[in-house]
Motif scaffolding. Structure first.
Motif: not given
Lengths: 249, 93
Positions: B14-15, B19-20, B40-48
């Motif tokens: 999760s975002c 973030g943690k 991998a999360h940063l690739e697909g999540c614009r906000r993060c």
């Protein structure tokens, strides 16, 4: 018999067997492994250190052959200076930066580093050579605690108390704007958050090294850094000039 | 952190979880597996991804600040002190 006593007897028997087989001396690592070690008439003295267990043995002699995880550190008087210079000299600027974050006045920071260097020189023979920065930071922390207890006399005779810091070259507008606002944002941080940013982001220390320097857990370093960076970002986001420079979104 | 590390590689983060540990990721202080999952999360999540980009720029600005700061004259004096220790001429030996 307890397991410790049995282990001691077993080690003793193995040691005697080693000596009987022609090895004049032997020592053991924590894994109960025999390390053959031959004392010799040579003037070299060695400290054998097992990196995993941190156990060490000192004596005169030479190691029969190489053992993974075991290092020998020559302790001949002629080598001490070279070794000290090689390990410590590259860390002097980092030590001074850290000292500036621990004590307020520049002169006190320099005194603290000088005290640290003196203590390090006195204990260089017992240092295994691994992680000199962490070793020096630990010494500095202890020196700082002692200085608080008892003020030392000033050691440096010719001290230039003014530290000249020239303005950064304005090589381009974005850089200059960002620089100015970073300075402002840093001034807004509380001392404890500023110290962590100084050590990690500006000084280039790892979390573990910063934790050593400030005598706090690594988790505290991480949480303070997290909060400090968020605050820096918030400050820059609220500044339209910094936004134009592209730092905040 | 442990709970984060022990999760299965296939689990989506999760975002909030990202973030943690985003600062530790920025400082290359995460293990390889965790770093890959964050990446991998940063690739697909614009906000993060934008968060990460902003923190990267702040860190880079702080590093440049350090590079631009002229060497403290105290460093030269302390290096001379190291030399005096080694040569045996320092006070306090």
């Amino acid at each position: 018999l307890g397991s410790d006593a049995e282990a001691a007897i077993r080690l003793q028997q193995r040691g005697q067997a080693a000596i009987a087989s022609g090895l004049p001396s032997a020592c053991f690592d924590r894994g109960d492994r025999l390390i053959p070690w031959v004392p010799s008439a040579a003037t070299s003295s060695y400290t054998l250190i097992n990196r995993a267990s941190r156990r060490r043995w000192c004596g005169i002699g030479r190691l029969l052959s190489g053992f993974p995880g075991l290092v020998t550190t020559a302790a001949e008087p002629g080598d001490i200076g070279d070794r000290f210079t090689r390990l410590v000299l590259p860390e002097v600027d980092v030590l001074l930066r850290v000292a500036h974050t621990i004590v307020g006045r520049p002169a006190d920071a320099e005194d603290l580093v000088q005290d640290t260097l003196l203590r390090a020189y006195r204990s260089i023979e017992t240092f295994d050579g691994a992680h000199p920065r962490a070793w020096l930071l630990t010494i500095m922390r202890n020196a700082h605690v002692n200085q608080h207890r008892r003020r030392r006399p000033v050691l440096l005779r010719e001290r230039d108390l003014t530290i000249e810091r020239s303005a950064p070259p304005a090589d381009d507008v974005v850089e200059r704007v960002l620089h100015e606002h970073i300075e402002e944002a840093l001034r807004e941080l509380s001392p404890r958050h500023r110290r962590v940013v100084d050590l990690v982001d500006i000084g280039g220390l790892s979390y573990a090294e910063a934790a050593l320097a400030l005598d706090v857990p690594v988790g505290t370093i991480m949480s303070r850094l997290h909060r400090a960076r968020r605050q820096l970002r918030r400050h820059l986001r609220n500044d339209p000039r910094a936004t134009a420079a592209g730092t905040s979104r | 952190m442990k709970r984060f590390r022990d999760r299965r590689a296939s689990d989506q983060l999760s975002c909030r979880e990202v973030g943690k540990v985003l600062q530790a990721y920025l400082d290359s202080a995460l293990d390889d597996l965790s770093a890959r999952r964050i990446s991998a999360h940063l690739e697909g999540c614009r906000r993060c991804g934008l968060d990460f980009e902003a923190f990267t720029q702040i860190k880079a600005a702080l590093e440049r600040r350090a590079e631009r700061t002229p060497e403290d004259p105290g460093v030269r004096r302390l290096r001379a002190f190291v030399e005096s220790l080694v040569s045996g001429t320092a006070d306090g030996l």
